[in-house]
Design a protein around this motif. Structure first.
Motif, short mmCIF file in Angstrom:
data_model
loop_
_atom_site.label_atom_id
_atom_site.label_comp_id
_atom_site.label_asym_id
_atom_site.label_seq_id
_atom_site.Cartn_x
_atom_site.Cartn_y
_atom_site.Cartn_z
N GLY A 33 -5.46 21.26 64.28
CA GLY A 33 -5.84 22.63 63.93
C GLY A 33 -4.73 23.36 63.20
O GLY A 33 -5.00 24.14 62.26
N SER A 34 -3.49 23.12 63.59
CA SER A 34 -2.36 23.77 62.92
C SER A 34 -2.25 23.33 61.47
O SER A 34 -1.94 24.13 60.59
CB SER A 34 -1.06 23.45 63.66
N ALA A 35 -2.50 22.06 61.23
CA ALA A 35 -2.42 21.55 59.86
C ALA A 35 -3.54 22.09 58.98
O ALA A 35 -3.37 22.26 57.77
CB ALA A 35 -2.47 20.03 59.87
N ALA A 36 -4.69 22.37 59.57
CA ALA A 36 -5.82 22.90 58.80
C ALA A 36 -5.80 24.43 58.71
O ALA A 36 -6.41 25.01 57.81
CB ALA A 36 -7.13 22.43 59.42
N MET A 37 -5.11 25.09 59.64
CA MET A 37 -5.13 26.54 59.77
C MET A 37 -4.83 27.31 58.47
O MET A 37 -5.49 28.32 58.18
CB MET A 37 -4.13 26.96 60.85
N PRO A 38 -3.86 26.89 57.64
CA PRO A 38 -3.56 27.68 56.45
C PRO A 38 -4.75 27.95 55.54
O PRO A 38 -4.77 28.97 54.84
CB PRO A 38 -2.48 26.84 55.74
N ASP A 39 -5.75 27.07 55.55
CA ASP A 39 -6.91 27.29 54.68
C ASP A 39 -7.85 28.37 55.20
O ASP A 39 -8.89 28.64 54.59
CB ASP A 39 -7.67 25.98 54.47
N PHE A 40 -7.47 29.00 56.30
CA PHE A 40 -8.21 30.16 56.79
C PHE A 40 -8.25 31.24 55.71
O PHE A 40 -9.14 32.09 55.69
CB PHE A 40 -7.54 30.68 58.06
N ASP A 41 -7.28 31.19 54.80
CA ASP A 41 -7.20 32.22 53.76
C ASP A 41 -8.30 32.12 52.70
O ASP A 41 -8.38 32.97 51.81
CB ASP A 41 -5.82 32.21 53.09
N VAL A 42 -9.17 31.11 52.78
CA VAL A 42 -10.29 31.07 51.83
C VAL A 42 -11.22 32.26 52.05
O VAL A 42 -12.01 32.61 51.16
CB VAL A 42 -11.10 29.75 51.94
N LEU A 43 -11.10 32.91 53.21
CA LEU A 43 -11.88 34.13 53.47
C LEU A 43 -11.52 35.22 52.47
O LEU A 43 -12.30 36.16 52.26
CB LEU A 43 -11.64 34.63 54.89
N ALA A 44 -10.35 35.09 51.85
CA ALA A 44 -9.91 36.09 50.87
C ALA A 44 -10.89 36.19 49.71
O ALA A 44 -11.08 37.27 49.14
CB ALA A 44 -8.52 35.74 50.36
#
Length: 200
Positions: A33-44
Motif C-alpha cells: 500500500g505504501s508503494a502504491a499510495m503516491p498515486d492517490f494524487d490522481v484525484l487532482a
C-alpha cells in the motif's frame, strides 16, 4: 507511471530483501500500500488541479519529503509494539521510506507524462532519469484491456517485475548460503575431537 501492481510487487521484493523473518500479513499489506499510495494524487485531475501543480499528479505525494512523512506515520501508528527509536524502529522506518520513495523512482524511468517532483515543495522541478525504458501506464483500469495496455504490461514485466524478482531471489540465496555456512560451522564444532565437543 508503472501500474499499481508493479509498484506493489517492487515493495514486496524490497521487503523480502529487507528481512528474512516471517512477517505478519499487515506488514506486507502496508508495504504494498505504501508503494502504491503516491498515486492517490490522481484525484487532482477530478478536482481541477493542474498536472504541473505542486499538488498535481507526480507532485508532492511522489516527493522524498512525502515518503519521509508517510514512513514515519506508518511505523508510528502501526508498529506500536516496537520500542520507539530503537534499532528495529529505525529499521522499519527506513524500509517504509524506501518502499514509498520507490514509487517516484520507478515513475522517473517511464517514457511519458510529467516528470517526478522529488524535491517538492522546496523545488518544483519535475525529473526523469536519463534512461526511460518503462512504458508509461494509462490511468484507469479499463485502459489495460487494449493493445496499448498489453504493451505496458510487457514493459513492466521486463523492466520492473524481472529486476525486482532477481533482487528477491538473490537475497533469498544469500541468506540460504549464510545460514548453511552457520549450520556447517556448528556441525563441525560438535564433531568428536573438536575443541568445542571436547569441552562439552
Amino acid at each position: 507511471m508503472p501500474s499499481a501492481f508493479s509498484h506493489a510487487f517492487a515493495a514486496v521484493a524490497l521487503g523480502k530483501t529487507y528481512t528474512g523473518s516471517k512477517m505478519s500479513w499487515r506488514f506486507w499489506v502496508l508495504a504494498a500500500g505504501s508503494a502504491a499510495m503516491p498515486d492517490f494524487d490522481v484525484l487532482a485531475f477530478g478536482l481541477g488541479i493542474p498536472y504541473e501543480s505542486m499538488f498535481g499528479h507526480r507532485g508532492f505525494t511522489h516527493s522524498l519529503l512525502f515518503a519521509l512523512f508517510w514512513g514515519l506515520l506508518v511505523v508510528w501508528c502501526e508498529f506500536k509494539q516496537v520500542v520507539r527509536f530503537s534499532r528495529e524502529w529505525w529499521s522499519l522506518f527506513a524500509f517504509f521510506f524506501v518502499a514509498t520513495a520507490s514509487h517516484g523512482f520507478l515513475d522517473a524511468f517511464t517514457d511519458g507524462g510529467e516528470g517526478v517532483g522529488f524535491f517538492v515543495p522546496f523545488n518544483g522541478m519535475r525529473y526523469f532519469f536519463p534512461w526511460t525504458p518503462i512504458e508509461v501506464s494509462p490511468i484507469g483500469v479499463g485502459s489495460f484491456f487494449s493493445q496499448r495496455g498489453w504493451i505496458v504490461v510487457k514493459s513492466e514485466l521486463v523492466c520492473v517485475v524481472l529486476p525486482f524478482a532477481v533482487l528477491w531471489l538473490a537475497a533469498t540465496l544469500w541468506r540460504w548460503a549464510v545460514w548453511s555456512r552457520i549450520k556447517l560451522k556448528r556441525a563441525e564444532a560438535l564433531e568428536p575431537g573438536s575443541e568445542t565437543a571436547s569441552k562439552s
